[in-house]
Design a protein around this motif. Structure first.
Motif, short mmCIF file in Angstrom:
data_model
loop_
_atom_site.label_atom_id
_atom_site.label_comp_id
_atom_site.label_asym_id
_atom_site.label_seq_id
_atom_site.Cartn_x
_atom_site.Cartn_y
_atom_site.Cartn_z
N GLY A 1 0.84 -1.21 0.00
CA GLY A 1 0.00 0.00 0.00
C GLY A 1 0.87 1.25 0.00
O GLY A 1 1.84 1.33 0.74
N ARG B 1 1.02 -5.01 -5.66
CA ARG B 1 1.17 -6.24 -4.89
C ARG B 1 1.46 -7.31 -5.93
O ARG B 1 0.77 -7.41 -6.94
N THR C 1 4.22 2.64 5.34
CA THR C 1 2.83 2.17 5.41
C THR C 1 2.08 3.04 6.40
O THR C 1 2.65 3.42 7.43
N ILE C 2 0.83 3.34 6.09
CA ILE C 2 0.09 4.18 7.03
C ILE C 2 -0.26 3.42 8.31
O ILE C 2 -0.62 4.01 9.32
N ASP C 3 -0.16 2.07 8.26
CA ASP C 3 -0.72 1.26 9.35
C ASP C 3 0.05 1.32 10.68
O ASP C 3 -0.50 0.97 11.72
N MET D 1 -8.71 2.70 8.14
CA MET D 1 -7.78 1.62 7.77
C MET D 1 -6.78 1.34 8.88
O MET D 1 -6.72 2.05 9.87
N GLY D 2 -5.94 0.36 8.64
CA GLY D 2 -4.91 0.02 9.62
C GLY D 2 -4.57 -1.46 9.56
O GLY D 2 -3.78 -1.96 10.35
N ARG D 3 -5.23 -2.14 8.65
CA ARG D 3 -5.10 -3.59 8.54
C ARG D 3 -5.32 -4.21 9.92
O ARG D 3 -6.33 -3.91 10.52
N GLU E 1 -10.49 -0.99 10.96
CA GLU E 1 -10.95 -2.02 10.01
C GLU E 1 -10.53 -3.42 10.46
O GLU E 1 -11.13 -4.41 10.05
N HIS F 1 -9.55 4.48 1.47
CA HIS F 1 -8.28 4.90 0.85
C HIS F 1 -8.04 6.41 0.87
O HIS F 1 -6.90 6.84 0.63
N ARG G 1 -5.13 7.41 2.73
CA ARG G 1 -3.80 7.03 2.25
C ARG G 1 -3.22 8.07 1.29
O ARG G 1 -2.03 8.02 0.96
O1 F6P Z 1 -1.39 -1.49 4.33
C1 F6P Z 1 -2.01 -0.29 3.97
C2 F6P Z 1 -3.48 -0.52 3.72
O2 F6P Z 1 -4.03 0.73 3.33
C3 F6P Z 1 -4.25 -1.11 4.88
O3 F6P Z 1 -4.59 -0.14 5.85
C4 F6P Z 1 -5.44 -1.68 4.17
O4 F6P Z 1 -5.98 -2.75 4.90
C5 F6P Z 1 -4.88 -2.12 2.86
O5 F6P Z 1 -3.66 -1.43 2.67
C6 F6P Z 1 -5.78 -1.87 1.68
O6 F6P Z 1 -5.19 -2.43 0.56
P1 F6P Z 1 -5.66 -2.10 -0.95
O7 F6P Z 1 -5.02 -0.82 -1.35
O8 F6P Z 1 -5.14 -3.26 -1.72
O9 F6P Z 1 -7.15 -2.00 -0.93
#
Ligand code: F6P
Ligand code: ADP
Length: 354
Positions: free
Chosen positions: A14, A75, A128-130, A172-174, A225, A254, A257
């Protein structure tokens, strides 16, 4: 010691505000040390397909203030296969890439450690923002993302106050609740729900009912999330049903982000970029650049990845292999310290969110 003539830089996973500042610092540090730099586009995908271009000093002008990543991100499941890895190594040989700075999250670091094992020295920078890399106090993009969240939640609060509503906001935050927790405190949320701590929905509803009776008009509930995508919409319904307070749901997703990196992320990313290249050129690889108590330091990637697993409860200390006793104890202490910090914040949030 290996001589570095050319290094590559990539961003993967991300994207995060501040990645451009890190790229800029990597490029300029390498060039000022007499080393050529190539940009590897679309993360490990570009390394496999050879989507690579030279980067000069001026190619990274005017990007320090820009969100996203000028090298784009991706990815790349193929990179996890031996065949994909072999293709990547072949590309490095073709382009004369002697080492790589990989900017991303823990997945990116897993890729970087594999690549190092295949003969291409890599250094990771946490982008990463997480904020879910346990070996560093902060990741690039985390601070900017949180500032974006509070800006948006402040706006939601305005309209909640006008209409006497509640807004459940998912961020977000995984798997990490860091963004939700700090922004919950900073935006005066009535409750914060993160995966690291059990929460009783009924308690949230009771708090809202009591406060409403005392005259409180607006309510914000911040949800990470990581607790599951169905949780926040369901909580919204529950609050509405149980308290009678009109409740809306917003998934910020997003939007958090994107945007220009703030000062903290620009400076940290710049420092990390400089440090990463210096380490690489000194012959140090398979490391991730971290910030600890204000200092920029290098941590072994395997240590960092295993510390993450320990912190997230994916392994017990007995299941950690390849580390001596002293190192395992150090990891346990670091994981405990991080958990304590999160607990302290969580308790503060609960104490003051009335
Ligand atoms: O790892 C950064 C992140 O924005 C997480 O917070 C989120 O769960 C994930 O990536 C979202 O991924 P994508 O951009 O593939 O939807
Ligand atoms: P992040 O770096 O933000 O955690 P991902 O988990 O999506 O994001 O990882 C980014 C990329 O890193 C993946 O698409 C893949 O190419 C590579 N990667 C992830 N896990 C591994 C792994 N176990 N081995 C090799 N490469 C990996």
């Amino acid at each position: 010691m290996k001589e570095f003539k050319k290094i590559g830089v990539l961003t993967s996973g991300g994207d995060a505000p501040g990645m451009n500042a890190a790229i800029r610092a990597v490029v300029r540090t390498a060039i000022s040390n007499g080393v050529e730099v190539v940009g590897i586009y679309r993360g490990y995908s570009g390394l496999i397909s050879g989507d690579i271009k030279p980067l000069g000093l001026r190619d990274v002008s005017n990007i320090i203030n820009k969100g996203g990543t000028m090298l784009y991100s991706d990815r790349c499941p193929e990179f996890k296969t031996e065949k994909g890895m072999q293709k990547a190594v072949q590309t490095c040989r073709e382009f004369g890439i002697d080492g790589i700075v990989a900017i991303g999250g823990d997945g990116t670091f897993r890729g970087a450690t594999d690549l190092t094992a295949h003969g291409i020295p890599c250094v990771g920078i946490p982008g990463t923002i997480d904020n879910d890399i346990s070996s560093t106090d902060s990741t690039i993009g985390y601070d900017t993302a949180m500032n974006t969240v509070i800006e948006l939640v402040d706006k939601l609060r305005d309209t909640c106050e006008s209409h006497a509503r509640c807004n459940v906001v998912e961020v977000m935050g995984r798997g990490a609740g860091d963004i939700a927790l700090s922004t919950g405190i900073a935006s005066g949320a009535t409750a914060v729900v993160i995966p690291e701590f059990e929460v009783d929905d009924q308690e949230i509803c009771n708090k809202i009912s009591t406060s409403r009776r005392c005259g409180k008009r607006n309510f914000i509930v911040l949800v990470s999330e990581g607790v599951g995508s169905e949780y926040a919409p369901a909580l919204t319904e529950k609050i509405m049903r149980q308290t009678g307070v009109d409740t809306k749901f917003a998934r910020l997703a997003h939007v958090v982000r994107g945007g220009n990196p703030n000062l903290r992320d620009r400076v940290m990313a710049s420092e990390m970029g400089v440090f990463a290249v210096k380490e690489l050129l000194e012959g140090n690889s398979n490391i991730v650049i971290c910030i600890r108590n204000g200092d920029i330091v290098a941590t072994d990637i395997n240590y960092a990845l295993n510390l993450d697993k320990l912190y997230k409860g994916k392994v017990t200390k007995e299941q950690l292999v390849g580390f001596d006793e002293v190192t395992v104890e150090k990891m346990c202490a670091e994981a405990a310290e991080r958990r304590k910090r999160l607990e302290r914040l969580y308790n503060a949030a609960k104490t003051i969110s009335l």
